[in-house]
Scaffold this motif. Structure first.
Motif, short mmCIF file in Angstrom:
data_model
loop_
_atom_site.label_atom_id
_atom_site.label_comp_id
_atom_site.label_asym_id
_atom_site.label_seq_id
_atom_site.Cartn_x
_atom_site.Cartn_y
_atom_site.Cartn_z
N ASP A 8 0.85 -1.20 0.00
CA ASP A 8 0.00 0.00 0.00
C ASP A 8 0.88 1.24 0.00
OD1 ASP A 8 -1.91 1.96 0.25
OD2 ASP A 8 -2.41 1.48 2.33
N ARG A 9 0.93 1.90 -1.13
CA ARG A 9 1.78 3.09 -1.28
C ARG A 9 0.96 4.37 -1.26
NH1 ARG A 9 6.70 2.71 -4.35
NH2 ARG A 9 7.65 0.77 -3.74
N SER A 10 -0.32 4.27 -0.97
CA SER A 10 -1.20 5.44 -1.08
C SER A 10 -0.80 6.57 -0.14
CB SER A 10 -2.65 5.04 -0.82
OG SER A 10 -2.80 4.53 0.49
N ASN A 11 -0.19 6.22 0.99
CA ASN A 11 0.18 7.27 1.94
C ASN A 11 1.67 7.61 1.89
OD1 ASN A 11 1.21 4.97 3.15
ND2 ASN A 11 0.54 5.53 5.20
N ASN A 12 2.40 7.13 0.88
CA ASN A 12 3.83 7.41 0.80
C ASN A 12 4.15 8.91 0.77
OD1 ASN A 12 4.62 4.79 1.00
ND2 ASN A 12 5.49 4.64 -1.05
N PRO A 13 3.46 9.72 -0.06
CA PRO A 13 3.79 11.15 -0.05
C PRO A 13 3.65 11.78 1.35
CG PRO A 13 2.50 10.64 -1.99
CD PRO A 13 2.50 9.40 -1.13
N GLU A 14 2.61 11.39 2.06
CA GLU A 14 2.40 11.93 3.41
C GLU A 14 3.50 11.47 4.36
OE1 GLU A 14 -0.76 11.31 7.02
OE2 GLU A 14 -1.55 11.35 4.98
N ARG A 15 3.88 10.20 4.28
CA ARG A 15 4.94 9.68 5.14
C ARG A 15 6.27 10.38 4.84
NH1 ARG A 15 6.84 4.95 4.98
NH2 ARG A 15 6.27 4.43 2.87
N ILE A 16 6.54 10.60 3.56
CA ILE A 16 7.78 11.27 3.18
C ILE A 16 7.77 12.71 3.68
CG2 ILE A 16 9.21 12.00 1.24
CD1 ILE A 16 8.08 9.51 -0.28
N GLU A 17 6.63 13.39 3.56
CA GLU A 17 6.51 14.76 4.08
C GLU A 17 6.80 14.79 5.58
OE1 GLU A 17 6.08 17.88 3.08
OE2 GLU A 17 6.01 17.37 0.97
N ASN A 18 6.29 13.82 6.32
CA ASN A 18 6.56 13.76 7.76
C ASN A 18 8.05 13.58 8.02
OD1 ASN A 18 3.87 14.08 8.53
ND2 ASN A 18 3.48 11.89 8.60
N THR A 19 8.67 12.73 7.23
CA THR A 19 10.11 12.51 7.39
C THR A 19 10.89 13.79 7.10
OG1 THR A 19 9.84 10.19 6.78
CG2 THR A 19 12.07 11.10 6.63
N ILE A 20 10.48 14.51 6.06
CA ILE A 20 11.13 15.79 5.75
C ILE A 20 10.97 16.75 6.92
CG2 ILE A 20 10.97 17.86 4.29
CD1 ILE A 20 10.33 15.98 1.93
N GLY A 21 9.78 16.81 7.49
CA GLY A 21 9.55 17.70 8.63
C GLY A 21 10.45 17.36 9.80
N HIS A 22 10.59 16.07 10.10
CA HIS A 22 11.46 15.66 11.20
C HIS A 22 12.92 15.98 10.90
CE1 HIS A 22 8.42 13.69 13.60
NE2 HIS A 22 7.98 13.05 12.54
N THR A 23 13.32 15.81 9.66
CA THR A 23 14.70 16.10 9.26
C THR A 23 14.99 17.59 9.40
OG1 THR A 23 14.67 14.20 7.76
CG2 THR A 23 16.40 15.85 7.42
N LEU A 24 14.05 18.42 8.97
CA LEU A 24 14.22 19.88 9.12
C LEU A 24 14.31 20.26 10.59
CD1 LEU A 24 11.77 21.12 6.36
CD2 LEU A 24 14.25 21.37 6.35
N GLN A 25 13.50 19.62 11.41
CA GLN A 25 13.54 19.89 12.85
C GLN A 25 14.90 19.50 13.42
OE1 GLN A 25 10.40 17.93 15.00
NE2 GLN A 25 11.03 18.76 16.96
N ASN A 26 15.43 18.36 13.01
CA ASN A 26 16.75 17.93 13.47
C ASN A 26 17.83 18.92 13.05
OD1 ASN A 26 15.74 15.65 14.70
ND2 ASN A 26 16.19 14.32 12.98
N MET A 27 17.71 19.46 11.84
CA MET A 27 18.68 20.44 11.36
C MET A 27 18.63 21.70 12.23
SD MET A 27 18.22 20.06 7.24
CE MET A 27 19.39 21.36 6.84
N ASP A 28 17.42 22.16 12.52
CA ASP A 28 17.27 23.35 13.36
C ASP A 28 17.84 23.11 14.75
OD1 ASP A 28 16.05 24.79 11.34
OD2 ASP A 28 14.00 24.38 12.05
N GLU A 29 17.57 21.95 15.31
CA GLU A 29 18.08 21.63 16.64
C GLU A 29 19.61 21.58 16.64
OE1 GLU A 29 16.10 18.06 17.90
OE2 GLU A 29 14.16 19.08 18.03
N ALA A 30 20.19 21.04 15.59
CA ALA A 30 21.65 20.97 15.50
C ALA A 30 22.24 22.38 15.41
CB ALA A 30 22.06 20.14 14.30
N ARG A 31 21.61 23.25 14.61
CA ARG A 31 22.09 24.63 14.50
C ARG A 31 21.97 25.36 15.84
NH1 ARG A 31 18.83 24.92 9.53
NH2 ARG A 31 20.22 24.35 7.84
N ASP A 32 20.83 25.17 16.51
CA ASP A 32 20.63 25.80 17.81
C ASP A 32 21.66 25.32 18.82
OD1 ASP A 32 18.46 27.17 16.77
OD2 ASP A 32 16.95 25.85 17.69
N PHE A 33 21.93 24.01 18.80
CA PHE A 33 22.93 23.45 19.70
C PHE A 33 24.29 24.05 19.43
CE2 PHE A 33 26.20 20.40 20.86
CZ PHE A 33 25.83 20.07 22.16
#
Length: 76
Positions: A8-33
């Motif tokens: 079932d690949r119907s939710n792949n775009p949504e899952r990938i978007e969530n992963t992108i969001g988490h990755t961006l958050q990790n980048m921000d946290e690393a910069r803040d650190f």
């Protein structure tokens, strides 16, 4: 014996978007650190954070392309 679940690949775009969001958050946290602790960090540690964020940026670009591919596949 159980049958494997269909792919079932119907939710792949949504899952990938969530992963992108988490990755961006990790980048921000690393910069803040880095900003908060830059005086205590070695140049090597700073470079490691910057290199990791660069790899994250490259991953995000790949994930964005993957979303485009998934959306195109779903339109077919």
């Amino acid at each position: 014996m159980e049958k494997p679940k269909p792919d079932d690949r119907s939710n792949n775009p949504e899952r990938i978007e969530n992963t992108i969001g988490h990755t961006l958050q990790n980048m921000d946290e690393a910069r803040d650190f880095e900003k908060a602790h830059s005086e205590e960090m070695s140049e090597e540690e700073k470079q490691q954070i910057e290199a990791k964020n660069q790899r994250r940026e490259e991953s995000i670009e790949g994930m964005r392309q993957e979303i485009k591919d998934e959306v195109n596949d779903q339109k077919k």
